[in-house]
Structures are given as structure tokens and as C-alpha cells.
Design a protein around this motif. Structure first.
Motif, short mmCIF file in Angstrom:
data_model
loop_
_atom_site.label_atom_id
_atom_site.label_comp_id
_atom_site.label_asym_id
_atom_site.label_seq_id
_atom_site.Cartn_x
_atom_site.Cartn_y
_atom_site.Cartn_z
N VAL A 176 0.83 -1.12 -0.19
CA VAL A 176 0.09 0.00 0.11
C VAL A 176 0.80 1.30 0.16
CG1 VAL A 176 -1.77 1.30 1.32
CG2 VAL A 176 -1.87 -1.25 1.13
N VAL A 177 1.85 1.29 0.84
CA VAL A 177 2.81 2.38 0.98
C VAL A 177 3.71 2.70 -0.32
CG1 VAL A 177 4.52 3.42 2.31
CG2 VAL A 177 2.76 2.19 3.31
N VAL A 178 4.05 1.25 -0.92
CA VAL A 178 5.05 1.39 -1.98
C VAL A 178 4.08 2.10 -3.22
CG1 VAL A 178 6.05 -0.17 -3.77
CG2 VAL A 178 6.36 -0.60 -1.30
N PHE A 179 2.83 1.54 -3.56
CA PHE A 179 2.15 2.19 -4.50
C PHE A 179 1.62 3.63 -4.30
CE2 PHE A 179 1.87 -2.04 -6.02
CZ PHE A 179 1.42 -1.97 -7.40
N PHE A 222 -2.75 7.51 -18.57
CA PHE A 222 -2.10 6.07 -18.87
C PHE A 222 -1.28 5.16 -17.94
CE2 PHE A 222 0.96 3.08 -21.13
CZ PHE A 222 0.08 2.53 -21.87
N VAL A 223 -0.41 5.98 -17.28
CA VAL A 223 0.28 5.26 -16.11
C VAL A 223 -0.50 5.11 -14.81
CG1 VAL A 223 2.71 5.62 -14.76
CG2 VAL A 223 2.51 6.22 -16.89
N ALA A 224 -1.21 6.24 -14.53
CA ALA A 224 -1.94 6.07 -13.39
C ALA A 224 -2.99 4.87 -13.36
CB ALA A 224 -2.90 7.41 -13.04
N VAL A 225 -3.64 4.92 -14.44
CA VAL A 225 -4.81 3.73 -14.49
C VAL A 225 -4.08 2.32 -14.68
CG1 VAL A 225 -6.41 2.59 -16.25
CG2 VAL A 225 -6.41 5.24 -15.77
N ALA A 229 -4.62 -0.20 -11.30
CA ALA A 229 -5.43 -1.26 -11.63
C ALA A 229 -4.58 -2.50 -10.94
CB ALA A 229 -5.48 -1.59 -13.20
N VAL A 230 -3.16 -2.38 -11.30
CA VAL A 230 -2.04 -3.51 -10.69
C VAL A 230 -2.34 -3.36 -9.22
CG1 VAL A 230 0.05 -4.06 -10.36
CG2 VAL A 230 -0.59 -3.32 -12.84
N PHE A 231 -2.29 -2.32 -8.63
CA PHE A 231 -2.61 -2.27 -7.26
C PHE A 231 -3.75 -2.81 -6.55
CE2 PHE A 231 -4.56 0.10 -3.65
CZ PHE A 231 -3.68 -0.20 -2.80
N HIS A 232 -5.24 -2.33 -7.31
CA HIS A 232 -6.26 -2.98 -6.97
C HIS A 232 -6.31 -4.53 -6.94
CE1 HIS A 232 -10.52 -2.47 -5.65
NE2 HIS A 232 -11.11 -3.17 -6.66
N VAL A 233 -5.78 -5.14 -8.15
CA VAL A 233 -5.71 -6.51 -8.14
C VAL A 233 -4.74 -7.11 -7.10
CG1 VAL A 233 -4.84 -8.63 -9.61
CG2 VAL A 233 -6.01 -6.74 -10.47
N LEU A 234 -3.77 -6.35 -6.61
CA LEU A 234 -2.85 -7.21 -5.76
C LEU A 234 -3.36 -6.92 -4.24
CD1 LEU A 234 -0.07 -8.28 -5.25
CD2 LEU A 234 0.92 -5.92 -4.97
N ASP A 235 -4.05 -5.81 -4.19
CA ASP A 235 -4.68 -5.48 -2.83
C ASP A 235 -5.77 -6.44 -2.47
OD1 ASP A 235 -4.42 -4.02 -0.36
OD2 ASP A 235 -6.33 -2.58 -1.09
N VAL A 467 7.03 -3.63 -11.36
CA VAL A 467 5.77 -2.69 -11.79
C VAL A 467 5.89 -1.65 -12.78
CG1 VAL A 467 3.94 -1.56 -10.75
CG2 VAL A 467 4.78 -3.45 -9.45
N LEU A 468 7.20 -0.87 -12.09
CA LEU A 468 7.07 0.61 -13.06
C LEU A 468 7.84 0.48 -14.39
CD1 LEU A 468 8.11 3.11 -10.28
CD2 LEU A 468 6.06 2.75 -11.28
N ILE A 469 9.01 -0.49 -14.26
CA ILE A 469 9.76 -0.53 -15.56
C ILE A 469 9.09 -1.22 -16.62
CG2 ILE A 469 11.74 -1.69 -16.75
CD1 ILE A 469 12.21 0.50 -14.84
N PRO A 470 8.02 -2.26 -16.65
CA PRO A 470 7.28 -2.73 -17.61
C PRO A 470 6.21 -1.59 -18.03
CG PRO A 470 7.52 -4.42 -16.11
CD PRO A 470 7.95 -3.30 -15.34
N THR A 471 5.64 -0.74 -17.08
CA THR A 471 4.74 0.21 -17.45
C THR A 471 5.61 1.28 -18.44
OG1 THR A 471 3.56 -0.08 -15.26
CG2 THR A 471 3.23 1.98 -16.45
N PHE A 472 6.53 1.51 -17.92
CA PHE A 472 7.35 2.57 -18.79
C PHE A 472 7.96 2.01 -19.99
CE2 PHE A 472 9.00 4.16 -14.36
CZ PHE A 472 7.89 5.04 -14.31
#
Length: 482
Positions: A176-179, A222-225, A229-235, A467-472
Motif C-alpha cells: 500500500v505504501v509502495v504504490f 495511462f500510467v496512473a490507470v 489497476a495493478v494495485f487494486h488486483v494485488l490489494d 511494476v514500473l519498468i514494464p509500465t514505462f
């Protein structure tokens, strides 16, 4: 109502301020002090590498020593650069460089960061905050939007404590804190110069206030969505595994409706925003020269307003409100001390980068252009981003802004895609490490102070790498194809 302030905390803050006063913002040091980056060897970058490795490794191999002496370690690495530099360059030029950058860059940096930390620490969100996936998603999404209004630091300081309280009884709460760092402390600051320091520097250089709002909107969404989405699935997955917490509706002692205390601080945050806007738009042409350093009236007035606003927050916010918010000076002191060492040791690195193709990093810099001389926007995005991850994103932004020509009219016109790549790289990839953007470390420090077992320097990079590098990579494919 006046209240007593912890003298020990103020003492620690004072020591930190004294240490950081020696620290310099590399952009100013490299350029205004006329450090000839082309004549420097890569050996000058060793103190910077040393402090990075210290931050990464010492909490793991010597946690007790690091906890009590991290400021001394940072000071040691700063002196490892500053003393030889003074010997080689001469005491007077070195002193002028330090004074110049401290007065023009450090004091405004600390005034803004400290005022936001102090004011936001007086805003208390109370009530029945249960860290369910929907609640967490709402806080992260709302914080992402808020970051462009009151800055990534302001939004982070306002929301991180209630977010931690909402999840304080969860078995898995680190993600939660990481995201939160990914989104609120970085990506969310993309849409205005108020959001993130690199964009504010661009605003001071002549980039229009709403330029990023228009041009970075698609990339930010684009990045925020993707991240939300990744956060919500993981959470949701972690939440489903925590049977005890799901049945424990309120992990905080307050079960009443959501409410806000310390509302005067919202007005003071508006004062901070107005002061920042004033300094970038009002140009009276009045300056004062201090030790060879020209200080503009509007900048002096801005810093005074920020300091006064922070002081008013301390006076007007009830002591009980700050206590209930878990407010302490520890996080800002830690950030101040560590970034002091980083800012000092980074001076030669930025100078060598500014030397462009003629400097020690000429091969790296040459990557941002195609064979025909046209800008390679994909490389601008990645190089600005990678260096922003380790060198602080504000001075890195300036390096590539100048490398692309430095003319705001041309960069907002024919080279708009290049400026966009630089801006996205600096803001987005500041999330790759704890030191990429100042709020990152502040959030980490607050979370650890509240009992969250945050990942180490490298552990955090595992999260960002996954998480971030694949997004970028997706951002590059969609928006910045070579």
C-alpha cells in the motif's frame, strides 16, 4: 493557541538545517559556479556512489549504527568531495559555489519542503477508515489528483498518515505504501508546475503553466490507470488472505464518521501554493547581491511567506491534533541530512553531464540524438528517467532541458515531443528509487516510524523494477517510439 514544541526535535532539525546548508543543489552548482565538467574525471563521482551504496547497504548490514549515525555518514561522504574540491579549485571559488547554491537553491528547497511537511502534519483525518481495497483505491486515486494541486510533497504528507492508520492491522500493508509512493509522491505531480520540482523549474525557465496539463495528460492517465489497476488486483488478493482484518471493521480507536481537524492548515496550504505561483509570475526586476549571489525580490518574498505559513501552522494547530496525527520531526530531519550528502556529492556528476558530448559521459549524452541530429525522444525519456532515479529529478530535468536547446518557445513548439519526453522521464521515474524524489524518503521514514516494515533500498527497487519498468516500456511503445 500557543503550545510547547519539543526542544529536542527542534534541536535535531536545527542540526539538520546546519548540515543541509552546506548542501548545494547540483543544477546551480554545476552551472553558475562554472565548474568545468569536461575537465573532471569520473573519480569525482566516487563520493556520490559511496553515499548511494551507504543508503542501500548499511541499513541491512549495520542497522543499529546506521540508525544513530546516518547523518555522520552523509557528512563524511560530503566532505570526501568538498575538501578535495576546495583544494583543487581553490577555497574562494568553492566557498562562492556553496554560498551561491545554498542561497539560490537550498533555502527555497528547505522552505518549501519544510512548510509543506509542517502544514500537512497539522491536518488530521479522523473517523472510521478501514483499509479495504475500495478505501485504499480511493485514497491513492484521490491523492494522485491532489498531487498536481498542492504538490507531491503536500499530498503525500496529508494522506500518508490516514492511509497507514487505515491499514495498520493488516498482515500485508507494505504494498500500500509502495504504490502510494509510485502514484501520490511521483506520477500524480505531472500536470502542473506545482506538482513536482522538475516542472516548477521548467515553469521558471519559461514553460507555460498549463503546458504540462495539456501535453502530459494522456501519459499521466495511462500510467496512473495501469498502476491503480495493478494495485487494486494485488490489494484485493492480500485482503482476501487476511481473514482477521476483514472481520475487524475499524482497526483505529475512532469509529465515528470521517471528519477533518486542523482545517486552518488547508488555508495555509493555499497560501503556499499562491506564494509559489507568485514567485514564478511576478518579475519586479529587483535583486540584492549577497556574497556575489543575486537574490530576486520575488524569491525572497516567497521564502518568507513559506516560513511564516509554517510558523502559523505550528501556532494555530492544537497540539493534540498533531499528536493524534503522529507528527514528529524525525522524517524531515532524516531527509534533510541524507539529501545534504547527496546534493553535495552529486555536484561533479551533474557538471560532467552538463559538459555534454565533450565531458566524461559524452557517450551517454550522445544517445539522445539520431544520426541525422534529430532528437531521439525515447532515449530522452529513458536517460532523463534513469538519471532522475538516482541523481534527483529536478537538476536532471535541467540538464536535459538545456541539452535539448534550452529555448522554452522552441521546446513548447517544434520540439514539444522532446520536452514531453524529458518531463515524463523526470516525473515518472523519480519513483524508481527512494532518492529519486524528496517525498519518497519522507513517506518511507513516516511509514517505518509507524511500524510498517518498508523494503530496503534494493528491495524497493525490486518493486519498482517489477511494476514500473514494464509500465514505462509500454509508455515508450505508445508515446515515444524511436
Amino acid at each position: 493557541m500557543f503550545h510547547r514544541i519539543d526542544q529536542a526535535a527542534i534541536g535535531r532539525a536545527g542540526v539538520a538545517a546546519l548540515v543541509v546548508f552546506v548542501a548545494v543543489t547540483p543544477a546551480a552548482a554545476a552551472g553558475d559556479a562554472e565548474i568545468a565538467g569536461r575537465s573532471l574525471g569520473v573519480v569525482w563521482a566516487l563520493p556520490f556512489v559511496g553515499i548511494l551504496l551507504s543508503i542501500a547497504l548499511m541499513p541491512l548490514i549495520a542497522p543499529h549504527f546506521w540508525h544513530h549515525h546516518y547523518g555522520k555518514v552523509a557528512l563524511g561522504w560530503a566532505l570526501a568531495f568538498a575538501v578535495p574540491f576546495a583544494v583543487v579549485q581553490g577555497g574562494t571559488p568553492a566557498a562562492h559555489a556553496l554560498a551561491h547554491t545554498a542561497l539560490l537553491e537550498y533555502i527555497p528547497f528547505v522552505a518549501l519542503l519544510g512548510s509543506l511537511f509542517t502544514i500537512a502534519g497539522g491536518i488530521l483525518i479522523k473517523g472510521n477508515l478501514h483499509g479495504s481495497p475500495k478505501t485504499n483505491l480511493a485514497i491513492l486515486g484521490g491523492g494522485t489528483l491532489l498531487a498536481s494541486v498542492i504538490g507531491t510533497t503536500g499530498a503525500s504528507m496529508v494522506l500518508i498518515r490516514p492511509l497507514i492508520r487505515a491499514n495498520d492491522e493488516r498482515i500485508h500493508n507494505v504494498h500500500v505504501v509502495v504504490f502510494f509512493i509510485f502514484l501520490v509522491s511521483n506520477v500524480g505531480g505531472s500536470l502542473t508546475p506545482l506538482g513536482d520540482p522538475p516542472l516548477f523549474l521548467g515553469y521558471l525557465k519559461g514553460v507555460g503553466f498549463f503546458w504540462t496539463t495539456v501535453h502530459m495528460l494522456a501519459e499521466t492517465i495511462f500510467v496512473a490507470v495501469i498502476l491503480l489497476a495493478v494495485f487494486h488486483v494485488l490489494d484485493r488478493r492480500y485482503y482476501a488472505m487476511d481473514h482477521r482484518f476483514r472481520g475487524f471493521y475499524d482497526p483505529t480507536p475512532d469509529s465515528r464518521r470521517i471528519r477533518l481537524e486542523g482545517k486552518i492548515n488547508i488555508l495555509l496550504l493555499a497560501v503556499v501554493v499562491a506564494a509559489v505561483l507568485m514567485s514564478g509570475s511576478w518579475k519586479p526586476g529587483i535583486e540584492y547581491v549577497v556574497y556575489g549571489t543575486p537574490l530576486q525580490l520575488q524569491d525572497l518574498l516567497r521564502d518568507v511567506i513559506l516560513i511564516v505559513a509554517a510558523g502559523l501552522s505550528l501556532v494555530l494547530t492544537p497540539r493534540d491534533t498533531r499528536a493524534a496525527n503522529g507528527f514528529t520531526w524525525g522524517p524531515i530531519v532524516e531527509v534533510a541530512k541524507l539529501f545534504a550528502g547527496i546534493f553535495v556529492t552529486i555536484i561533479p556528476v551533474i557538471a560532467m553531464l552538463k559538459a555534454g558530448r565533450d565531458g566524461p559521459f559524452g557517450g551517454l549524452v550522445a544517445l539522445v540524438s539520431h544520426a541525422d541530429g534529430t532528437p531521439n525522444n525515447a532515449m530522452y525519456f529513458w536517460l532523463t528517467g534513469i538519471l532522475s532515479s538516482f541523481l534527483d529529478n529536478a537538476p536532471t530535468y535541467l540538464v536535459f532541458f538545456n541539452l535539448a536547446g534550452g529555448d522554452p518557445v522552441e521546446l513548447m513548439g517544434p520540439l514539444a515531443s522532446t520536452l514531453l519526453a524529458i518531463s515524463c522521464g523526470a516525473v515518472f521515474m523519480g519513483a524508481n528509487t527512494y532518492i529519486g524524489n524528496a517525498p519518497n524518503f519522507m513517506v518511507k521514514a513516516i511509514a517505518e516510524e509507524r511500524g510498517v516494515h518498508m523494503p530496503s533500498f534494493f528491495g524497493y527497487m525490486v518493486w519498482s523494477g517489477a511494476v514500473l519498468i514494464p509500465t514505462f516500456v509500454l509508455v515508450t511503445a505508445v508515446f515515444f517510439r524511436p
